[in-house]
Design a protein around this motif. Structure first.
Motif, mmCIF file in Angstrom:
data_model
loop_
_atom_site.group_PDB
_atom_site.id
_atom_site.type_symbol
_atom_site.label_atom_id
_atom_site.label_comp_id
_atom_site.label_asym_id
_atom_site.label_seq_id
_atom_site.Cartn_x
_atom_site.Cartn_y
_atom_site.Cartn_z
ATOM 1 N N VAL A 311 0.832 -1.205 0.000
ATOM 2 C CA VAL A 311 0.000 0.000 0.000
ATOM 3 C C VAL A 311 0.868 1.256 0.000
ATOM 4 N N GLY A 312 1.975 1.226 0.752
ATOM 5 C CA GLY A 312 2.869 2.380 0.810
ATOM 6 C C GLY A 312 3.833 2.478 -0.339
ATOM 7 N N GLU A 313 3.800 1.527 -1.282
ATOM 8 C CA GLU A 313 4.664 1.550 -2.462
ATOM 9 C C GLU A 313 6.138 1.645 -2.066
ATOM 10 N N ASP A 314 6.543 0.814 -1.096
ATOM 11 C CA ASP A 314 7.938 0.719 -0.635
ATOM 12 C C ASP A 314 8.472 2.037 -0.075
ATOM 13 N N LYS A 315 7.594 2.934 0.358
ATOM 14 C CA LYS A 315 8.020 4.209 0.936
ATOM 15 C C LYS A 315 7.737 4.297 2.431
ATOM 16 N N TRP A 316 6.894 3.439 2.952
ATOM 17 C CA TRP A 316 6.572 3.457 4.376
ATOM 18 C C TRP A 316 7.577 2.603 5.152
ATOM 19 N N VAL A 317 7.643 2.857 6.438
ATOM 20 C CA VAL A 317 8.546 2.128 7.333
ATOM 21 C C VAL A 317 7.690 1.441 8.390
ATOM 22 N N ALA A 318 7.841 0.130 8.507
ATOM 23 C CA ALA A 318 7.107 -0.665 9.493
ATOM 24 C C ALA A 318 8.104 -1.273 10.475
ATOM 25 N N ALA A 319 7.797 -1.125 11.765
ATOM 26 C CA ALA A 319 8.693 -1.633 12.810
ATOM 27 C C ALA A 319 7.853 -2.132 13.974
#
Length: 425
Positions: A311-319
């Protein structure tokens, strides 16, 4: 100055990647390159004859030299790749000309001609490696010689897959409704019809009691059949109409819920961080005990990370945030540019190769040995300085020099006999 960004699709169905930002450097047949759009996607490769040879004069092809202005230097490697494999990348674009009845086509020949003299100009910082020669036509309908249109773009492929999934979901929902209707009709038909009262049954109290007992037993036998019919009607279609059952249906439903949260988070401009709680007990609550072990907290975390990337098109950061429980956790998803520094620092820590780890381990061991050797030497020096002043002739005292004889009687007698033999001989 007119600039054009060239994107390249490395494989069918893959995401377009940046190749170069170019501007017109010079014309080859009167084309300035200024009628190219802001962005061009080279979506496929071809070895057809119309692309491998020079175009005939009957087709309005234009050729131009483009110069890279981004400074990344990707064009030499790209042209070397084309020369080694002898294939031509091509793509479509929307022409600016109103009179065009079709899309424009751009192609990069693998056999690049030598650039003309004076193309870069005097005193320019650019080199020949920054140049690329291409041909383009503003209307694909004017191409002959067996022209085949390029494959669909990644966006078109994704849209087609989405439409196909929607059609499958609608078909499964309609099938589910039909099965439910059939189950209701079957349950209604299985209900017992009231039996006609016989003269013997109505003649007395015992006959009425037996008839009532028979009707009760019939109703009790019908109840499990009705439940089984409804269960079989719902077992054909899993969670969300995906056709999955068991653990697959549970994971699919969890993925769908997480995706909906991600979409709402993307549409909300004011929100920069999304906390996604994961509870393993809640997710597997409807599964039988033998299937609960197949769904783990790591699988659910992977689903959240995958949806964040998609959904974030490889621009979001998940931790993942710290948690006290093994079956519960919270995954924080940050939009681009809003991730804390400590989160980015933890993500950037990659695993080192075994060679580097061995070198670091050897360096630490050598350092420990060196420190131990220096400390031992310093302790010996201090001990010598301390004990030397109290001993005669400045020598250290030696303790426990007369030790107890721990030999057995047999060993002592044997030694005495050997000494006696040596004296007599």
């Amino acid at each position: 100055m007119d600039e054009t960004t060239i994107l390249l699709v490395p494989a069918p169905g893959a995401k377009a990647e940046f190749l170069a930002t170019v501007e017109p450097a010079g014309n080859a047949d009167g084309a300035s390159g200024g009628d190219l759009p802001f962005e061009v996607v080279l979506s496929s490769y071809t070895r057809d004859g119309w692309a491998m040879t020079a175009p005939p004069p009957t087709e309005p092809w234009k050729s131009t030299w483009l110069k890279s202005v981004d400074g990344r230097g990707k064009l030499p490697g790209f042209l070397k790749y084309l020369r080694e494999r002898k294939k031509v990348p091509m793509g479509q674009f929307e022409p600016a000309a109103v009179a065009s009845s079709g899309k424009g086509v751009i192609m990069v020949p693998f056999d690049q001609p030598p650039p003309p003299a004076g193309l870069l100009g005097d005193g320019s910082d650019s080199s020949v490696d920054d140049l690329i020669y291409c041909r383009y036509i503003l209307d694909e309908n004017q191409i002959g010689r067996g022209y085949r249109r390029p494959g669909p773009s990644p966006k078109a492929i994704a849209q087609q897959q989405k439409q196909k999934q929607m059609a499958q979901m609608q078909q499964q929902q309609s099938l589910k409704q039909q099965q439910q209707q059939q189950a209701k009709a079957k349950a209604a038909s299985s209900l017992p019809k009231p039996a006609p009262k016989s003269s013997r049954a109505s003649s007395g109290m015992l006959g009425n009691l037996m008839a009532a007992t028979k009707r009760t037993n019939t109703q009790l036998d019908t109840v499990p059949v009705r439940k089984a019919a409804s269960a079989s009607a719902g077992a054909g279609v899993g969670a969300g109409g995906s056709g999955l059952t068991g653990t697959g249906a549970v994971i699919a439903q969890f993925r769908q819920d997480v995706e909906q949260k991600m979409l709402d988070f993307r549409n909300d401009v004011s929100q920069t961080c999304l906390k996604v709680p994961i509870s393993l007990v809640t997710v597997v609550s409807d599964l039988p005990p033998e299937q609960k072990q197949s769904v783990t907290i790591d699988v659910l975390k992977y689903v959240v990370y995958e949806q964040a990337e998609e959904v974030g098109e490889d621009k979001w950061v998940a931790a993942r945030e710290p948690s006290e429980f093994m079956d519960e956790c919270i995954v924080a998803v940050y939009k681009e540019g809003h991730a804390p520094e400590d989160v980015l620092e933890d993500l950037n820590k990659g695993e080192l190769p075994d060679e580097i780890l061995q070198q670091q381990r050897a360096m630490r061991q050598a350092l420990v040995k060196e420190v131990t050797r220096k400390e031992t030497k310093a302790d010996a020096q201090r001990h010598k300085e301390t004990m030397g002043s109290g001993a005669p002739d400045d020598e250290a005292w030696t303790l426990n020099t007369q030790k107890r004889d721990r030999r057995t009687i047999e060993e002592i007698q044997k030694e005495m006999k050997s000494q006696k033999r040596q004296r007599t001989s």
